[in-house]
Design a protein around this motif. Structure first.
Motif, PDB file in Angstrom:
ATOM      1  N   GLY A  73      38.989  46.787  32.536  1.00  0.00           N
ATOM      2  CA  GLY A  73      38.640  45.342  33.455  1.00  0.00           C
ATOM      3  C   GLY A  73      38.453  45.602  35.180  1.00  0.00           C
ATOM      4  O   GLY A  73      38.757  46.694  35.411  1.00  0.00           O
ATOM      5  N   LYS A  74      38.567  44.529  35.545  1.00  0.00           N
ATOM      6  CA  LYS A  74      38.374  44.428  37.130  1.00  0.00           C
ATOM      7  C   LYS A  74      39.214  43.398  37.581  1.00  0.00           C
ATOM      8  O   LYS A  74      39.522  42.321  37.141  1.00  0.00           O
ATOM      9  N   MET A  75      40.024  43.569  38.484  1.00  0.00           N
ATOM     10  CA  MET A  75      40.989  42.737  39.214  1.00  0.00           C
ATOM     11  C   MET A  75      40.695  42.588  40.626  1.00  0.00           C
ATOM     12  O   MET A  75      40.602  43.803  41.246  1.00  0.00           O
ATOM     13  N   ASN A  76      40.747  41.581  41.035  1.00  0.00           N
ATOM     14  CA  ASN A  76      40.226  41.356  42.657  1.00  0.00           C
ATOM     15  C   ASN A  76      41.561  40.225  43.271  1.00  0.00           C
ATOM     16  O   ASN A  76      41.247  39.145  42.675  1.00  0.00           O
ATOM     17  N   SER A  77      42.168  40.677  44.108  1.00  0.00           N
ATOM     18  CA  SER A  77      43.187  40.002  44.902  1.00  0.00           C
ATOM     19  C   SER A  77      42.803  39.737  46.328  1.00  0.00           C
ATOM     20  O   SER A  77      43.889  40.207  47.135  1.00  0.00           O
ATOM     21  N   GLY A  78      41.738  39.533  46.606  1.00  0.00           N
ATOM     22  CA  GLY A  78      41.518  39.359  47.992  1.00  0.00           C
ATOM     23  C   GLY A  78      40.924  40.802  48.607  1.00  0.00           C
ATOM     24  O   GLY A  78      39.849  41.062  48.424  1.00  0.00           O
ATOM     25  N   LEU A  79      41.853  41.454  49.532  1.00  0.00           N
ATOM     26  CA  LEU A  79      41.618  42.786  49.875  1.00  0.00           C
ATOM     27  C   LEU A  79      41.575  43.980  48.849  1.00  0.00           C
ATOM     28  O   LEU A  79      41.042  44.843  49.224  1.00  0.00           O
ATOM     29  N   LEU A  80      42.285  43.710  47.782  1.00  0.00           N
ATOM     30  CA  LEU A  80      42.709  44.549  46.858  1.00  0.00           C
ATOM     31  C   LEU A  80      41.656  44.450  45.464  1.00  0.00           C
ATOM     32  O   LEU A  80      41.778  43.410  45.089  1.00  0.00           O
ATOM     33  N   GLU A  81      41.311  45.602  45.203  1.00  0.00           N
ATOM     34  CA  GLU A  81      40.406  45.693  44.221  1.00  0.00           C
ATOM     35  C   GLU A  81      40.963  46.825  43.147  1.00  0.00           C
ATOM     36  O   GLU A  81      40.930  47.921  43.488  1.00  0.00           O
ATOM     37  N   LEU A  82      41.478  46.508  41.763  1.00  0.00           N
ATOM     38  CA  LEU A  82      41.859  47.275  41.018  1.00  0.00           C
ATOM     39  C   LEU A  82      41.080  47.387  39.555  1.00  0.00           C
ATOM     40  O   LEU A  82      40.184  46.557  39.211  1.00  0.00           O
ATOM     41  N   SER A  83      41.207  48.591  38.924  1.00  0.00           N
ATOM     42  CA  SER A  83      40.542  48.789  37.807  1.00  0.00           C
ATOM     43  C   SER A  83      41.500  48.744  36.395  1.00  0.00           C
ATOM     44  O   SER A  83      42.005  49.709  36.202  1.00  0.00           O
ATOM     45  N   PRO A  84      42.034  47.689  36.064  1.00  0.00           N
ATOM     46  CA  PRO A  84      43.164  47.743  35.222  1.00  0.00           C
ATOM     47  C   PRO A  84      42.592  48.255  33.623  1.00  0.00           C
ATOM     48  O   PRO A  84      41.524  47.953  33.343  1.00  0.00           O
ATOM     49  N   LYS A  85      43.725  48.593  33.043  1.00  0.00           N
ATOM     50  CA  LYS A  85      43.502  49.147  31.439  1.00  0.00           C
ATOM     51  C   LYS A  85      44.631  47.901  30.797  1.00  0.00           C
ATOM     52  O   LYS A  85      45.326  47.422  31.283  1.00  0.00           O
TER      53      LYS A  85
END
Length: 129
Positions: A73-85
């Motif tokens: 997946g993709k997670m974006n919370s403003g300045l932070l972008e993550l690639s979650p499982k």
């Protein structure tokens, strides 16, 4: 003395009953060997459609979450972008936002056209479109 017509008529009904029981057994056996279909599909499968969800955390922070069927997946919370499982559970999902972050599991509760993530009886986030 029994009526021969009545005996053959009963035999026809008995054969139908046994045939119905046989098909019912096949159906029940198929359901019990395929628990995903029998128990229902995890609500996570509805969320993992590759389209963005507005994710609002319990503290009011907002971002987006996109989950794909392949467990990424993709997670974006403003300045932070993550690639979650992620992985489905019977009543929700477990999400591991990043390599150094722990996996967290939530129950997904549908409320209208949004989902609420609940852990330990408390809302942790909501997803809406």
């Amino acid at each position: 003395m029994e009526n021969p017509e009545r005996c053959s008529h009963w035999g026809r009904h008995e054969k139908r009953l046994w045939l119905l029981l046989f098909f019912a057994l096949i159906i029940v056996t198929g359901i019990s060997t395929n628990p995903g279909k029998a128990a229902g599909v995890s609500p996570a499968r509805d969320i993992a459609d590759g389209r963005p969800w507005k994710m609002t955390m319990d503290d009011g922070r907002a971002g987006t979450l996109v989950l794909f069927q392949n467990g990424t997946g993709k997670m974006n919370s403003g300045l932070l972008e993550l690639s979650p499982k992620w992985r489905p559970t019977p009543d929700g999902l477990c999400l591991k936002p990043g390599a150094l972050l722990p996996e967290r599991c939530v129950k997904l509760v549908r409320s209208g056209n949004l989902y609420v993530g609940v852990r330990a009886g408390k809302q942790t986030f909501k997803l809406e479109r």
